[in-house]
Design a protein around this motif. Structure first.
Motif, mmCIF file in Angstrom:
data_model
loop_
_atom_site.group_PDB
_atom_site.id
_atom_site.type_symbol
_atom_site.label_atom_id
_atom_site.label_comp_id
_atom_site.label_asym_id
_atom_site.label_seq_id
_atom_site.Cartn_x
_atom_site.Cartn_y
_atom_site.Cartn_z
ATOM 1 N N UNK A 184 -34.124 20.265 1.193
ATOM 2 C CA UNK A 184 -32.836 19.918 1.815
ATOM 3 C C UNK A 184 -33.088 19.337 3.204
ATOM 4 N N UNK A 185 -32.410 18.267 3.584
ATOM 5 C CA UNK A 185 -32.623 17.685 4.911
ATOM 6 C C UNK A 185 -32.164 18.621 6.021
ATOM 7 N N UNK A 186 -32.385 18.196 7.238
ATOM 8 C CA UNK A 186 -32.069 19.030 8.397
ATOM 9 C C UNK A 186 -30.552 19.061 8.612
ATOM 10 N N UNK A 187 -29.867 19.847 7.775
ATOM 11 C CA UNK A 187 -28.407 19.895 7.867
ATOM 12 C C UNK A 187 -27.906 21.252 8.341
ATOM 13 N N UNK A 188 -28.731 22.267 8.259
ATOM 14 C CA UNK A 188 -28.254 23.614 8.559
ATOM 15 C C UNK A 188 -28.383 23.926 10.039
ATOM 16 N N UNK A 189 -27.304 24.355 10.622
ATOM 17 C CA UNK A 189 -27.300 24.762 12.025
ATOM 18 C C UNK A 189 -27.544 26.270 12.074
ATOM 19 N N UNK A 190 -28.699 26.712 12.562
ATOM 20 C CA UNK A 190 -29.020 28.146 12.537
ATOM 21 C C UNK A 190 -28.082 29.008 13.375
ATOM 22 N N UNK A 191 -27.333 28.371 14.277
ATOM 23 C CA UNK A 191 -26.391 29.128 15.103
ATOM 24 C C UNK A 191 -25.035 29.306 14.429
ATOM 25 N N UNK A 192 -24.857 28.691 13.245
ATOM 26 C CA UNK A 192 -23.567 28.779 12.560
ATOM 27 C C UNK A 192 -23.649 29.772 11.409
ATOM 28 N N UNK A 193 -22.720 30.706 11.374
ATOM 29 C CA UNK A 193 -22.685 31.688 10.286
ATOM 30 C C UNK A 193 -21.619 31.303 9.275
ATOM 31 N N UNK A 194 -22.030 31.180 8.011
ATOM 32 C CA UNK A 194 -21.093 30.840 6.943
ATOM 33 C C UNK A 194 -20.327 32.065 6.443
ATOM 34 N N UNK A 195 -20.582 33.232 7.057
ATOM 35 C CA UNK A 195 -19.840 34.442 6.700
ATOM 36 C C UNK A 195 -18.673 34.662 7.670
ATOM 37 N N UNK A 196 -18.420 33.690 8.524
ATOM 38 C CA UNK A 196 -17.288 33.745 9.452
ATOM 39 C C UNK A 196 -16.487 32.458 9.305
ATOM 40 N N UNK A 197 -15.210 32.501 9.708
ATOM 41 C CA UNK A 197 -14.462 31.250 9.768
ATOM 42 C C UNK A 197 -14.956 30.456 10.970
ATOM 43 N N UNK A 198 -14.640 29.158 11.015
ATOM 44 C CA UNK A 198 -15.159 28.322 12.099
ATOM 45 C C UNK A 198 -14.661 28.779 13.462
ATOM 46 N N UNK A 199 -13.476 29.404 13.522
ATOM 47 C CA UNK A 199 -12.944 29.845 14.810
ATOM 48 C C UNK A 199 -13.749 31.008 15.387
ATOM 49 N N UNK A 200 -14.422 31.747 14.527
ATOM 50 C CA UNK A 200 -15.179 32.915 14.988
ATOM 51 C C UNK A 200 -16.621 32.583 15.331
ATOM 52 N N UNK A 201 -17.059 31.366 15.022
ATOM 53 C CA UNK A 201 -18.436 30.972 15.291
ATOM 54 C C UNK A 201 -18.600 30.458 16.707
ATOM 55 N N UNK A 202 -19.783 30.665 17.249
ATOM 56 C CA UNK A 202 -20.069 30.172 18.599
ATOM 57 C C UNK A 202 -20.201 28.649 18.619
ATOM 58 N N UNK A 203 -20.574 28.054 17.482
ATOM 59 C CA UNK A 203 -20.718 26.600 17.393
ATOM 60 C C UNK A 203 -20.189 26.133 16.042
ATOM 61 N N UNK A 204 -19.775 24.876 15.938
ATOM 62 C CA UNK A 204 -19.245 24.370 14.669
ATOM 63 C C UNK A 204 -20.373 24.021 13.694
ATOM 64 N N UNK A 205 -20.050 23.873 12.407
ATOM 65 C CA UNK A 205 -21.066 23.461 11.432
ATOM 66 C C UNK A 205 -21.355 21.968 11.562
ATOM 67 N N UNK A 206 -22.453 21.541 10.963
ATOM 68 C CA UNK A 206 -22.791 20.122 10.941
ATOM 69 C C UNK A 206 -22.012 19.438 9.818
ATOM 70 N N UNK A 207 -21.369 18.325 10.147
ATOM 71 C CA UNK A 207 -20.724 17.495 9.126
ATOM 72 C C UNK A 207 -21.234 16.064 9.290
ATOM 73 N N UNK A 208 -20.987 15.222 8.289
ATOM 74 C CA UNK A 208 -21.663 13.928 8.231
ATOM 75 C C UNK A 208 -20.690 12.764 8.130
ATOM 76 N N UNK A 209 -21.082 11.648 8.780
ATOM 77 C CA UNK A 209 -20.339 10.396 8.662
ATOM 78 C C UNK A 209 -21.318 9.307 8.244
#
Length: 251
Positions: free
Chosen positions: A1-26
């Protein structure tokens, strides 16, 4: 898998509870990257409408010269590929982003082919061209297009931005109740994206998190498991500081 995962983002929380947002692509092309780095991602960008502008110019001139073959081809391309500048479309799925790059590459190839066909027909025409200046301008633009085509790569812009900008988000990212159900292994998505050989409640935390991410992003390389976040839209500018990486892709 390419470098898409942000180690500071937890997928067990909603985005409002995370310290940083997830990576999205354009998805875009490399010739637009300098302006994107300078101005950010701008909805309704006229640069992204370059294809439509060029097709219309060919169509106007073909009608003036009554070149029926080119008129027909141009109208077909407008139907098949035509898009007006619009809100930004981004995706949580890296695989989907690659597919968008392929689509944009096909549009450029189709445009170049249309120029070639039209100019070839004009070269064969024995009569004097009634719109010589416009044809010369078209030839010049065709040369520029060939230059763009020869140097253009696909580009995926990695973005970490405030998700409140977007018109809609996958429920697992936005809705706490939906996320809680998924964390407990409840709902049909868990059967689709969870492991087939073990029960959900026996999974370690890291695997549950990976499954939640897969529900949103999709399974890389697996057709039919695109994920919930294939396409999200925004009419807001995504500023340059929110761009964390530009990944170039060979077309």
């Amino acid at each position: 898998m390419p470098d898409t995962f942000n180690p500071d983002y937890s997928w067990l929380k909603t985005w409002k509870e995370n310290a940083s947002p997830p990576i999205i692509f354009y998805s875009t092309t490399s010739d637009l990257v300098p302006s994107i780095r300078k101005d950010g991602l701008v909805p309704f960008s006229e640069q992204e409408g370059f294809f439509m502008e060029c097709i219309r110019e060919v169509l106007v001139l073909a009608r003036k010269l009554d070149n029926r073959r080119t008129i027909e081809f141009a109208e077909i391309q407008l139907m098949e590929h035509g898009e007006r500048p619009s809100p930004l479309r981004l995706t949580f799925s890296h695989r989907h982003a690659l597919g968008e790059i392929e689509r944009k590459s096909r549009r450029l190839k189709a445009l170049q082919w249309l120029y070639e066909v039209f100019l070839e027909q004009l070269d064969k025409c024995a009569s004097e061209e009634p719109a010589a200046a416009e044809v010369d301008e078209l030839r010049k633009k065709y040369g520029e297009l060939k230059g763009i085509r020869s140097t253009t790569q696909g580009a995926i812009i990695h973005v970490a931005t405030d998700l409140q900008k977007f018109d809609s988000l996958p429920s697992l990212v936005e809705d706490k109740k939906s996320l809680r159900r998924a964390i407990k292994g409840k709902g049909p998505l868990c059967e689709v994206y969870g492991p087939q050989d073990r029960k959900w409640k026996k999974l370690p935390r890291e695997e549950v998190e990976a499954c939640i991410e897969a529900m949103v992003r999709g399974r890389e390389g697996v057709v039919g498991l695109e994920g919930l976040g294939c396409e999200i839209t925004t009419s807001e500018v995504i500023p340059p500081p929110d761009i964390v990486k530009v990944e170039f892709v060979q077309l």
